[in-house]
Motif scaffolding. Sequence first.
Motif, PDB file in Angstrom:
ATOM      1  N   SER A 103       0.874  -1.197   0.053  1.00  0.00           N
ATOM      2  CA  SER A 103      -0.070  -0.084  -0.025  1.00  0.00           C
ATOM      3  C   SER A 103       0.873   1.320  -0.075  1.00  0.00           C
ATOM      4  CB  SER A 103      -0.784   0.134   1.293  1.00  0.00           C
ATOM      5  OG  SER A 103       0.035   0.183   2.563  1.00  0.00           O
ATOM      6  N   GLY A 104      -0.017   2.420  -0.164  1.00  0.00           N
ATOM      7  CA  GLY A 104       0.874   3.547  -0.124  1.00  0.00           C
ATOM      8  C   GLY A 104       1.648   3.847   1.278  1.00  0.00           C
ATOM      9  N   ALA A 105       0.956   3.806   2.479  1.00  0.00           N
ATOM     10  CA  ALA A 105       1.276   3.880   3.654  1.00  0.00           C
ATOM     11  C   ALA A 105       2.640   3.140   3.839  1.00  0.00           C
ATOM     12  CB  ALA A 105       0.159   3.501   4.602  1.00  0.00           C
ATOM     13  N   ASN A 108       5.560   4.616   2.215  1.00  0.00           N
ATOM     14  CA  ASN A 108       5.989   5.299   2.961  1.00  0.00           C
ATOM     15  C   ASN A 108       6.631   4.921   4.308  1.00  0.00           C
ATOM     16  OD1 ASN A 108       5.565   7.557   1.213  1.00  0.00           O
ATOM     17  ND2 ASN A 108       3.257   7.703   2.065  1.00  0.00           N
ATOM     18  N   PHE A 134      -0.881  14.117   2.894  1.00  0.00           N
ATOM     19  CA  PHE A 134      -1.146  13.207   3.311  1.00  0.00           C
ATOM     20  C   PHE A 134      -0.426  11.959   3.009  1.00  0.00           C
ATOM     21  CE2 PHE A 134      -3.570   9.194   2.957  1.00  0.00           C
ATOM     22  CZ  PHE A 134      -4.467   9.333   4.138  1.00  0.00           C
ATOM     23  N   HIS A 135       0.010  11.208   4.083  1.00  0.00           N
ATOM     24  CA  HIS A 135       1.126  10.244   3.841  1.00  0.00           C
ATOM     25  C   HIS A 135       0.584   8.682   4.237  1.00  0.00           C
ATOM     26  CE1 HIS A 135       3.908  13.236   2.286  1.00  0.00           C
ATOM     27  NE2 HIS A 135       3.803  13.776   3.457  1.00  0.00           N
ATOM     28  N   GLY A 136      -0.578   8.622   4.843  1.00  0.00           N
ATOM     29  CA  GLY A 136      -1.165   7.300   5.051  1.00  0.00           C
ATOM     30  C   GLY A 136      -1.613   7.270   6.455  1.00  0.00           C
ATOM     31  N   GLU A 187       4.592  15.414  -1.447  1.00  0.00           N
ATOM     32  CA  GLU A 187       3.945  15.131  -2.706  1.00  0.00           C
ATOM     33  C   GLU A 187       4.047  16.404  -3.749  1.00  0.00           C
ATOM     34  OE1 GLU A 187      -0.525  14.325  -1.275  1.00  0.00           O
ATOM     35  OE2 GLU A 187       0.721  15.247   0.342  1.00  0.00           O
ATOM     36  N   GLU A 192      -4.874  14.523  -1.333  1.00  0.00           N
ATOM     37  CA  GLU A 192      -6.212  14.394  -0.468  1.00  0.00           C
ATOM     38  C   GLU A 192      -6.119  15.945   0.235  1.00  0.00           C
ATOM     39  OE1 GLU A 192      -7.662  11.485   0.119  1.00  0.00           O
ATOM     40  OE2 GLU A 192      -6.728  10.873  -1.334  1.00  0.00           O
ATOM     41  N   ASP A 220       6.650  11.811  -2.439  1.00  0.00           N
ATOM     42  CA  ASP A 220       5.588  10.746  -2.303  1.00  0.00           C
ATOM     43  C   ASP A 220       4.795  10.573  -3.525  1.00  0.00           C
ATOM     44  OD1 ASP A 220       2.957   9.470  -1.844  1.00  0.00           O
ATOM     45  OD2 ASP A 220       2.820  10.014   0.400  1.00  0.00           O
ATOM     46  N   VAL A 222       2.348   8.336  -4.424  1.00  0.00           N
ATOM     47  CA  VAL A 222       1.473   7.448  -4.345  1.00  0.00           C
ATOM     48  C   VAL A 222       0.154   7.767  -5.227  1.00  0.00           C
ATOM     49  CG1 VAL A 222      -0.210   6.391  -2.595  1.00  0.00           C
ATOM     50  CG2 VAL A 222       2.251   6.554  -2.003  1.00  0.00           C
ATOM     51  N   GLN A 223      -0.282   8.902  -5.113  1.00  0.00           N
ATOM     52  CA  GLN A 223      -1.280   9.345  -6.005  1.00  0.00           C
ATOM     53  C   GLN A 223      -0.728   9.877  -7.377  1.00  0.00           C
ATOM     54  OE1 GLN A 223      -5.219  12.076  -5.401  1.00  0.00           O
ATOM     55  NE2 GLN A 223      -4.442  10.980  -3.488  1.00  0.00           N
ATOM     56  N   LYS A 249      -1.131   2.696  -5.446  1.00  0.00           N
ATOM     57  CA  LYS A 249      -2.305   2.955  -6.209  1.00  0.00           C
ATOM     58  C   LYS A 249      -2.441   2.562  -7.460  1.00  0.00           C
ATOM     59  CE  LYS A 249      -4.254   6.733  -3.473  1.00  0.00           C
ATOM     60  NZ  LYS A 249      -5.388   6.284  -2.909  1.00  0.00           N
TER      61      LYS A 249
HETATM   62  C1  LIG Z   1      -0.076  10.834  -1.617  1.00  0.00           C
HETATM   63  C2  LIG Z   1      -0.539   9.535  -0.716  1.00  0.00           C
HETATM   64  N1  LIG Z   1       0.275   8.939   0.054  1.00  0.00           N
HETATM   65  C3  LIG Z   1      -0.088   8.076   0.810  1.00  0.00           C
HETATM   66  C4  LIG Z   1      -1.241   7.522   0.717  1.00  0.00           C
HETATM   67  C5  LIG Z   1      -1.954   6.293   1.579  1.00  0.00           C
HETATM   68  O1  LIG Z   1      -1.877   5.061   0.709  1.00  0.00           O
HETATM   69  P1  LIG Z   1      -2.740   3.834   1.039  1.00  0.00           P
HETATM   70  O2  LIG Z   1      -4.110   4.159   1.426  1.00  0.00           O
HETATM   71  O3  LIG Z   1      -2.453   2.865   0.003  1.00  0.00           O
HETATM   72  O4  LIG Z   1      -2.109   3.417   2.260  1.00  0.00           O
HETATM   73  C6  LIG Z   1      -2.338   8.201  -0.161  1.00  0.00           C
HETATM   74  C7  LIG Z   1      -3.714   7.751  -0.166  1.00  0.00           C
HETATM   75  O5  LIG Z   1      -4.523   8.465  -0.659  1.00  0.00           O
HETATM   76  C8  LIG Z   1      -1.916   9.165  -0.869  1.00  0.00           C
HETATM   77  O6  LIG Z   1      -2.677   9.995  -1.508  1.00  0.00           O
END
Ligand SMILES: Cc1ncc(COP(=O)(O)O)c(C=O)c1O
Length: 386
Positions: A103-105, A108, A134-136, A187, A192, A220, A222-223, A249
Motif C-alpha cells: 500500500s501507499g502507507a 512511506n 497526506f502520507h497514510g 507530494e 487528499e 510521495d 502514491v497518488q 495506487k
Molecule cells: C499521497 C498519498 N500517500 C499515501 C497514501 C496512502 O496510501 P494507502 O491508502 O494505499 O495506504 C495516499 C492515499 O490516498 C496518498 O494519496
Amino acid sequence: MQNTTKQTDQQYVAGTYGRFDVALSSASGATYVDEAGKTYIDLGTGIGVTAFGAGDPEWVAAVTAQLTTLVHTSNLYYTAPQAELAKLLCEKTGMKKVFYGNSGAEANECALKVARRYGEATGRTTIVTLWNSFHGRTIATLAATGQDKFHAHFGPFPEGFRHIHANDEAELTAALTSGKVCAILMEMVQGEGGVIPLDKSYVQLAEKLCRENDVLLMIDEVQTGNGRTGSLYAYQQFGVTPDVVTTAKGLGGGLPIGACLMGEKVEFTLGKGDHGSTYGGNPVCAAAALNVISRMDEALFEGVKARAAYIRSELEGAEGVETVTGMGLMIGILPTKHTAGEIAAACLADGLLVLTAHEKVRLLPPLNIPMEQLKQGITILKKHLA
Ligand SMILES: Cc1ncc(COP(=O)(O)O)c(C=O)c1O
C-alpha cells in the motif's frame, strides 16, 4: 439486493468509511454497474488505482497467467515478476533499488525507515513534511501527515516529525539548514489535501538545500505516480532527482502493491533484516504492476495530456466553477454553487462516479478513458456544478 449488501456491511464491516448509497458489483473499462443494474461512468478509478480502467484485457491476461503459475511464496525465495518489475522501475527512473509493500502507507513506512537509518550516523532524526500533506493511516505515516483532523484521538505519535508550509521558501530553508533533519518527504501535488501542486521553484530549492545539507529528498508519488500526471512520476516534470520515491495506487492497476524506490545515495542503507513484508512483491501483484509499468510510454502520456486539456477547456470558466487545479488527469474543481459532497451525490444519482478532496470535486479518470465516455461524464458533471 442492494439493500442486503448495505445492511450486511453496516452490521459487520467496521464503520470507518462514509460510503455512497450504492453497492457496485461489476465493471469494465470506465463503466461500473451496481447491484440494481444501473451503470456509471467512472472518473475516480477507485481513488487512482485502475490506471487502464477495470478489467483491461492485457492486464487481466498478465494477472491470469501469473495466477495460474505461481500465486505466492515468501520473500525467502527469488521470483521473476518481482525482479523484473524492480529492474523496469529502476531503468525508467534511474533509481537503484526497490522495496515492496502492499500500500501507499507501507511504501512511506519504508521511506521513513530509510531516512532514520540514513540519519543515524550523524545523529539527525527529524523528518520534515508539509502541512496539508497526506502520507497514510498507519501511526508513523499519520505523524508524517500534515493535517490535524487525522491526528485527533490517535496520539501519542512517534517523535521526530516537523511540518512546514508548502511553498514557503524561508521556512524550508530554516528547516533544512537546522542540522537536525535527515529527510524531507513531500507530494508534488497534494492530492487528499485538495489537488494543489507545489511551485516548481520551491521543489528545486528543496533539492538544492537537500544536496547542500546532506538531507534526503523523498517524494510521495502514491497518488501522482504511474502516468497520472502525464509523466511516469510527477517529479520528472519538476526537474529534480529524488533520493527516495514512494508509490502505490495505480502501480498495481487494481491489485495491492506499493514500492519504495531508493536512489544511489541510499541504495545500501537498508540491509538484511532491516525491513520486510510477507506479501510485499507478491508474484500476482508484481505481474500486474509489471504490465502497468511496461505500458507507460510517451503515447500514453500524450493521451493523458490531451484528456486533461479537454477537461480543463470544458471546466475552466464554466458555470459554478471557481478554479481548476492539478496536473494531468489529477484534477481538482472548486465549486461555487454547491458543496463538493452535494455535487458528488448528484453525479452518482445521474450515473457518474467522482471523488472529493476537501472542498473540491476531484477527478482521477482512467488514463485511457475513451474520449466519448469522458465527454459524457464531463457533460453530467457540468450540469451538477451549475
Ligand atoms: C499521497 C498519498 N500517500 C499515501 C497514501 C496512502 O496510501 P494507502 O491508502 O494505499 O495506504 C495516499 C492515499 O490516498 C496518498 O494519496
